[in-house]
Design an enzyme around this catalytic site. Sequence first.
Site, mmCIF file in Angstrom:
data_model
loop_
_atom_site.group_PDB
_atom_site.id
_atom_site.type_symbol
_atom_site.label_atom_id
_atom_site.label_comp_id
_atom_site.label_asym_id
_atom_site.label_seq_id
_atom_site.Cartn_x
_atom_site.Cartn_y
_atom_site.Cartn_z
ATOM 1 N N CYS A 116 0.810 -1.229 0.000
ATOM 2 C CA CYS A 116 0.000 0.000 0.000
ATOM 3 C C CYS A 116 0.841 1.276 0.000
ATOM 4 O O CYS A 116 0.321 2.363 -0.233
ATOM 5 C CB CYS A 116 -0.953 0.001 1.187
ATOM 6 S SG CYS A 116 -1.979 -1.463 1.254
ATOM 7 N N HIS A 256 -3.361 7.060 2.915
ATOM 8 C CA HIS A 256 -3.758 5.760 2.377
ATOM 9 C C HIS A 256 -5.139 5.421 2.926
ATOM 10 O O HIS A 256 -5.397 5.544 4.125
ATOM 11 C CB HIS A 256 -2.722 4.702 2.786
ATOM 12 C CG HIS A 256 -3.158 3.311 2.473
ATOM 13 N ND1 HIS A 256 -3.704 2.964 1.256
ATOM 14 C CD2 HIS A 256 -3.144 2.171 3.222
ATOM 15 C CE1 HIS A 256 -3.989 1.676 1.263
ATOM 16 N NE2 HIS A 256 -3.681 1.174 2.445
ATOM 17 N N ASN A 286 -9.938 -0.543 0.473
ATOM 18 C CA ASN A 286 -8.481 -0.403 0.386
ATOM 19 C C ASN A 286 -8.011 -0.903 -0.991
ATOM 20 O O ASN A 286 -8.073 -2.097 -1.267
ATOM 21 C CB ASN A 286 -7.857 -1.221 1.526
ATOM 22 C CG ASN A 286 -6.341 -1.133 1.561
ATOM 23 O OD1 ASN A 286 -5.706 -0.675 0.622
ATOM 24 N ND2 ASN A 286 -5.756 -1.590 2.650
HETATM 25 N N1 COA Z 1 -18.128 -9.080 9.927
HETATM 26 C C1 COA Z 1 -18.570 -9.367 11.179
HETATM 27 N N2 COA Z 1 -17.757 -9.719 12.164
HETATM 28 C C2 COA Z 1 -16.440 -9.790 11.910
HETATM 29 C C3 COA Z 1 -15.907 -9.496 10.621
HETATM 30 C C4 COA Z 1 -16.830 -9.137 9.617
HETATM 31 N N3 COA Z 1 -16.436 -8.809 8.371
HETATM 32 N N4 COA Z 1 -14.562 -9.641 10.666
HETATM 33 C C5 COA Z 1 -14.248 -9.989 11.912
HETATM 34 N N5 COA Z 1 -15.379 -10.085 12.649
HETATM 35 C C6 COA Z 1 -15.511 -10.434 14.072
HETATM 36 C C7 COA Z 1 -14.325 -11.212 14.595
HETATM 37 O O1 COA Z 1 -14.468 -12.571 14.282
HETATM 38 C C8 COA Z 1 -14.430 -10.945 16.078
HETATM 39 O O2 COA Z 1 -15.411 -11.782 16.621
HETATM 40 P P1 COA Z 1 -15.238 -12.420 18.079
HETATM 41 O O3 COA Z 1 -15.138 -11.238 19.013
HETATM 42 O O4 COA Z 1 -16.446 -13.247 18.222
HETATM 43 O O5 COA Z 1 -13.947 -13.185 18.004
HETATM 44 C C9 COA Z 1 -14.969 -9.513 16.150
HETATM 45 O O6 COA Z 1 -15.532 -9.244 14.838
HETATM 46 C C10 COA Z 1 -13.916 -8.465 16.459
HETATM 47 O O7 COA Z 1 -12.783 -8.746 15.649
HETATM 48 P P2 COA Z 1 -11.524 -7.852 15.695
HETATM 49 O O8 COA Z 1 -10.518 -8.356 14.725
HETATM 50 O O9 COA Z 1 -11.091 -7.636 17.110
HETATM 51 O O10 COA Z 1 -12.123 -6.478 15.178
HETATM 52 P P3 COA Z 1 -11.420 -5.089 15.084
HETATM 53 O O11 COA Z 1 -12.193 -4.084 15.848
HETATM 54 O O12 COA Z 1 -9.949 -5.155 15.306
HETATM 55 O O13 COA Z 1 -11.606 -4.737 13.537
HETATM 56 C C11 COA Z 1 -10.340 -4.705 11.522
HETATM 57 C C12 COA Z 1 -11.017 -5.565 12.565
HETATM 58 C C13 COA Z 1 -9.719 -5.604 10.484
HETATM 59 C C14 COA Z 1 -11.402 -3.821 10.863
HETATM 60 C C15 COA Z 1 -9.260 -3.818 12.224
HETATM 61 O O14 COA Z 1 -8.406 -4.615 13.014
HETATM 62 C C16 COA Z 1 -8.441 -3.055 11.268
HETATM 63 O O15 COA Z 1 -8.904 -2.132 10.646
HETATM 64 N N6 COA Z 1 -7.136 -3.391 11.123
HETATM 65 C C17 COA Z 1 -6.255 -2.758 10.181
HETATM 66 C C18 COA Z 1 -6.535 -3.348 8.866
HETATM 67 C C19 COA Z 1 -5.929 -2.619 7.723
HETATM 68 O O16 COA Z 1 -6.390 -1.586 7.374
HETATM 69 N N7 COA Z 1 -4.912 -3.205 7.106
HETATM 70 C C20 COA Z 1 -4.342 -2.738 5.937
HETATM 71 C C21 COA Z 1 -3.235 -1.792 6.230
HETATM 72 S S1 COA Z 1 -2.498 -1.331 4.727
#
Ligand code: COA
Length: 329
Positions: A116, A256, A286
């Site tokens: 990215c 980004h 993204n």
């Molecule tokens: N829909 C519904 N539930 C979902 C889901 C979806 N698409 N994806 C994950 N979950 C669930 C998980 O299974 C978890 O369930 P549990 O509590 O029963 O285990 C719950 O949601 C919380 O998951 P978690 O990973 O802790 O959520 P989060 O608040 O961290 O959000 C992201 C997840 C991916 C949105 C977040 O971590 C994020 O934005 N990370 C950076 C990602 C990114 O931008 N990367 C690229 C950088 S270039």
Amino acid sequence: MTVAVRSKISGLGRNVPDKVLSNADLEKMVDTSDEWIKTRTGISERRIADDGVTTSQLGIPAAREALRNAGIDPEELDLLLCATSTPENMFPSTGCAIGHGIEAGDCPSFDLLAACTGFIYAVSIADNFIRSGSANNVLIVASEIYSRIVNWKDRSTCVLFGDGAAAAVISRSDGSSGIIDSRIHSNGAYGDLLTTGGVASRRPVAGRAIEDAGYFLTMKGNQTFKVAVKRMTDVASKLLEKNGLSANDVDIVIPHQANIRIINAVGKSLGVPEEKVFVNVNKYGNTSAASIPIAMYEAVEEGRVKPGDLVLLVAFGGGLTWGATLIRW
Ligand code: COA
């Protein structure tokens, strides 16, 4: 403070696929909801390339538009950089295919893989080629088809990404406007936070064996989030400081577009008010290397960037890689 400027963005182009995949569509594919996706990421929809469309085919119209806007013929290019982490083949490079598609003759070209942060890496390279006198005009094409490498059964990643392309011509500048400076970084110690073993988006594959072989994109979302916010804030602050500028001087941040919460957290840590931070992650998700130039194109189109404005680009991606660029528009 007067800063010597040697290159500028002379033209921008964009090409995004027509096909829209909404959160409601995703609700039918995996166990997710529009509400979860919007709250955690700010994404409402993303674009998906049609089957058979290659990364170069997505990039070529963006490249042509950027050249048209710059008033530059393809034969005048001294270098073509393709920023992509979804190249259509390992080789020939996607950059070579784009060069052929736009009839750039024997212009040197290569693919630049910094996930990215690819566009910022490419701007830094283009700027240095121009400053050193090795080039007058460099074409950057950022083109990505992540829909071919995400695991459509993994709800934690498939909702985040989309396809798209954008291009920028970087040309020698004799005036006061242009690229001020860039900082780029990487650290492979964080490599396992965001990975894909997948190559060759031209030949997408499916099936359990492929999943086990690590073809698909995987991500440790929580850890990635924290490192992203810290590194993006650090690199932007250091770049501003090095150039005798502060966050108060910035007219617009074009970050980004990975996730609205990352964008908001970076803006807050930098001390830049929300209205000065450009956001279009809601429309495209993204799009990796293409995300900043697509956003920049739209910021200009919407009149959010005006001549004389100080523009800060900042990105973060798999590698891990991160970087920032300052431009006097
Ligand atoms: N829909 C519904 N539930 C979902 C889901 C979806 N698409 N994806 C994950 N979950 C669930 C998980 O299974 C978890 O369930 P549990 O509590 O029963 O285990 C719950 O949601 C919380 O998951 P978690 O990973 O802790 O959520 P989060 O608040 O961290 O959000 C992201 C997840 C991916 C949105 C977040 O971590 C994020 O934005 N990370 C950076 C990602 C990114 O931008 N990367 C690229 C950088 S270039």
